[in-house]
Design an enzyme around this catalytic site. Structure first.
Site, PDB file in Angstrom:
ATOM      1  CE1 TYR A  72       6.379 -11.392   4.206  1.00 47.02           C
ATOM      2  CE2 TYR A  72       6.572 -13.167   5.608  1.00 47.02           C
ATOM      3  CZ  TYR A  72       5.758 -11.929   4.923  1.00 47.02           C
ATOM      4  OH  TYR A  72       4.622 -11.955   5.533  1.00 47.02           O
TER       5      TYR A  72
ATOM      6  NE  ARG B  97      -3.341  -6.098  -3.877  1.00 40.91           N
ATOM      7  CZ  ARG B  97      -2.396  -6.926  -3.656  1.00 40.91           C
ATOM      8  NH1 ARG B  97      -2.809  -8.266  -3.308  1.00 40.91           N
ATOM      9  NH2 ARG B  97      -1.195  -6.672  -4.134  1.00 40.91           N
TER      10      ARG B  97
ATOM     11  CE  LYS C 186       6.111  -8.915   6.669  1.00 39.19           C
ATOM     12  NZ  LYS C 186       5.421  -7.511   6.730  1.00 39.19           N
TER      13      LYS C 186
ATOM     14  N   GLY D 170      -0.832   0.039   2.128  1.00 38.07           N
ATOM     15  CA  GLY D 170      -1.592  -1.091   1.401  1.00 38.07           C
ATOM     16  C   GLY D 170      -2.749  -1.597   1.752  1.00 38.07           C
ATOM     17  CB  ALA D 171      -5.408   0.560   3.194  1.00 33.47           C
TER      18      ALA D 171
HETATM   19  P1  NAP Z   1      -1.611  -8.868  -0.011  1.00 32.07           P
HETATM   20  O1  NAP Z   1      -3.203  -9.398  -0.130  1.00 32.07           O
HETATM   21  O2  NAP Z   1      -0.530  -9.318  -1.042  1.00 32.07           O
HETATM   22  O3  NAP Z   1      -1.565  -7.340  -0.095  1.00 32.07           O
HETATM   23  C1  NAP Z   1      -0.305  -6.622   0.136  1.00 32.07           C
HETATM   24  C2  NAP Z   1      -0.780  -5.109   0.248  1.00 32.07           C
HETATM   25  O4  NAP Z   1       0.619  -4.447   0.086  1.00 32.07           O
HETATM   26  C3  NAP Z   1      -1.501  -4.614  -1.133  1.00 32.07           C
HETATM   27  O5  NAP Z   1      -2.432  -3.862  -0.479  1.00 32.07           O
HETATM   28  C4  NAP Z   1      -0.490  -4.075  -1.723  1.00 32.07           C
HETATM   29  O6  NAP Z   1      -0.883  -2.603  -2.360  1.00 32.07           O
HETATM   30  C5  NAP Z   1       0.430  -3.517  -0.575  1.00 32.07           C
HETATM   31  N1  NAP Z   1       1.912  -3.282  -1.277  1.00 32.07           N
HETATM   32  C6  NAP Z   1       2.641  -3.920  -1.648  1.00 32.07           C
HETATM   33  N2  NAP Z   1       3.983  -3.559  -2.326  1.00 32.07           N
HETATM   34  C7  NAP Z   1       3.741  -2.043  -1.930  1.00 32.07           C
HETATM   35  C8  NAP Z   1       4.347  -0.714  -2.043  1.00 32.07           C
HETATM   36  N3  NAP Z   1       5.594  -0.939  -2.531  1.00 32.07           N
HETATM   37  N4  NAP Z   1       3.980   0.455  -1.616  1.00 32.07           N
HETATM   38  C9  NAP Z   1       2.696   0.366  -0.914  1.00 32.07           C
HETATM   39  N5  NAP Z   1       1.961  -0.697  -0.862  1.00 32.07           N
HETATM   40  C10 NAP Z   1       2.367  -1.898  -1.203  1.00 32.07           C
HETATM   41  O7  NAP Z   1      -1.220  -9.351   1.383  1.00 32.07           O
HETATM   42  P2  NAP Z   1      -1.509  -9.347   2.962  1.00 32.07           P
HETATM   43  O8  NAP Z   1      -1.668 -10.890   3.078  1.00 32.07           O
HETATM   44  O9  NAP Z   1      -2.879  -8.478   3.113  1.00 32.07           O
HETATM   45  O10 NAP Z   1      -0.429  -8.782   3.700  1.00 32.07           O
HETATM   46  C11 NAP Z   1      -0.338  -7.744   4.380  1.00 32.07           C
HETATM   47  C12 NAP Z   1       0.580  -7.570   5.303  1.00 32.07           C
HETATM   48  O11 NAP Z   1       0.731  -8.581   6.148  1.00 32.07           O
HETATM   49  C13 NAP Z   1       1.934  -7.648   4.620  1.00 32.07           C
HETATM   50  O12 NAP Z   1       2.917  -7.005   5.249  1.00 32.07           O
HETATM   51  C14 NAP Z   1       2.397  -9.042   5.037  1.00 32.07           C
HETATM   52  O13 NAP Z   1       3.662  -9.376   4.862  1.00 32.07           O
HETATM   53  C15 NAP Z   1       1.794  -9.346   6.262  1.00 32.07           C
HETATM   54  N6  NAP Z   1       1.505 -10.728   6.808  1.00 32.07           N
HETATM   55  C16 NAP Z   1       0.492 -11.391   5.895  1.00 32.07           C
HETATM   56  C17 NAP Z   1       0.303 -12.775   6.096  1.00 32.07           C
HETATM   57  C18 NAP Z   1      -0.604 -13.567   5.482  1.00 32.07           C
HETATM   58  O14 NAP Z   1      -0.689 -14.688   5.900  1.00 32.07           O
HETATM   59  N7  NAP Z   1      -1.393 -13.146   4.712  1.00 32.07           N
HETATM   60  C19 NAP Z   1       1.061 -13.379   7.373  1.00 32.07           C
HETATM   61  C20 NAP Z   1       1.878 -12.507   8.200  1.00 32.07           C
HETATM   62  C21 NAP Z   1       2.321 -11.405   7.579  1.00 32.07           C
HETATM   63  P3  NAP Z   1      -1.097  -2.724  -3.832  1.00 32.07           P
HETATM   64  O15 NAP Z   1      -1.939  -3.768  -4.359  1.00 32.07           O
HETATM   65  O16 NAP Z   1      -1.706  -1.185  -4.099  1.00 32.07           O
HETATM   66  O17 NAP Z   1       0.387  -2.672  -4.599  1.00 32.07           O
END
Ligand code: NAP
Length: 249
Positions: free
Chosen positions: A157, A17, A161, A14-15
């Site tokens: 979620y 974005r 997690k 998921g890199a």
């Molecule tokens: P985001 O902006 O929504 O990005 C999500 C990423 O996951 C995208 O690159 C997407 O890729 C990828 N993804 C989703 N489904 C996928 C699949 N089936 N196979 C491969 N890639 C997939 O979210 P983020 O905030 O950057 O979150 C990244 C991680 O951090 C996640 O695990 C999230 O749960 C965790 N996290 C985030 C926060 C926060 O506050 N933002 C807090 C705690 C944990 P595509 O666009 O190519 O589908």
């Protein structure tokens, strides 16, 4: 110029974005060749690769749905065949499908568990045989403060997690004898598309629960991942680092 991760190959799921993008850029800055995994965002993943190459680094975009067990096996096999080793795996891919438990559909529950938890199993399972042979490597799994604390509206979620933490600790025990470190980073509330999608009121309430009084940036998570991927963390395994401005104190 020799850098901390020169000669290493890193796969970041998921890199294209958000947090994954920041992690890919950071690991490349430290000298790693980065496999920029994406599922839907192929154009964005290509942009990340171009940015890394413009900065003098090396990267490749690789499409794969992490929820697909066989496809993960193929992605990792191809990477090992091409580069002869993969040293760092960052399981960052994740989604949310928030709802209160009484309204949450089976599809909302299953889709989050399939990507956020089984996806982590899929890549670790397939890569572990290569890491065991090479007797070294770093796995860093992105969990969440929701997995540590629980969160109303996120039963699916939080379960996924929290599961990532159990998976991390168990696999850390299994692989420690071969010098492979498996750790988790638990971000708090980070400014990405995932949190931008939340209603304004929910965002305000979330920020007010952060002792440091502000959201984090994707780069804050990338710094912790870079530390765990580097030599300075060679004796750290099975740990969860909360990068959350104090949310989980
Ligand atoms: P985001 O902006 O929504 O990005 C999500 C990423 O996951 C995208 O690159 C997407 O890729 C990828 N993804 C989703 N489904 C996928 C699949 N089936 N196979 C491969 N890639 C997939 O979210 P983020 O905030 O950057 O979150 C990244 C991680 O951090 C996640 O695990 C999230 O749960 C965790 N996290 C985030 C926060 C926060 O506050 N933002 C807090 C705690 C944990 P595509 O666009 O190519 O589908």
């Amino acid at each position: 110029m020799e850098r901390e991760l020169s000669g290493k190959v890193a796969l970041v799921t998921g890199a294209g974005r958000g947090i994954g993008r920041a992690i890919a850029l950071k690991l490349a800055e430290l000298g790693a060749t980065v496999l920029v995994n994406y599922n839907g965002s192929s154009e964005k993943a290509k942009e990340v690769v171009e940015e890394i190459e413009r900065n003098g680094g090396s990267a490749e975009a690789v499409g794969c749905n992490v929820a697909d067990h066989a496809a993960c096996g193929q992605m990792i096999k191809s990477a090992v065949e091409k580069y002869s080793h993969v040293d760092i795996l960052v399981n960052n891919a994740g989604i949310t499908r928030d709802n209160l438990i009484m309204r949450m559909t089976e599809e909302e529950y299953d889709s989050v568990l399939d990507i956020d938890l089984k996806g982590v199993f899929n890549t670790m399972k397939h890569l572990s045989r290569y890491l065991l042979k090479q007797r070294g490597g770093k796995i860093i799994n992105i969990s969440s403060a929701s997995g540590v604390l629980g969160n109303a509206g996120q039963a699916n979620y939080s379960a996924a997690k929290a599961g990532v933490i159990g998976l991390t600790k168990s696999v850390a025990r299994e692989l420690a004898g071969r010098g492979i470190c498996v750790n988790a980073v638990a971000p708090g509330f980070i400014d990405t598309e995932m949190t931008k999608a939340m209603p304004e009121k929910t965002r305000e309430a979330a920020v007010s629960a952060i002792p440091m009084g502000r959201m984090g940036e994707p780069g804050d998570i990338a710094e912790a991942v870079a530390f765990l991927a580097g030599r300075g963390a060679d004796y750290i395994t099975g740990q969860v680092i909360c990068v959350d401005g104090g949310m989980a104190i």
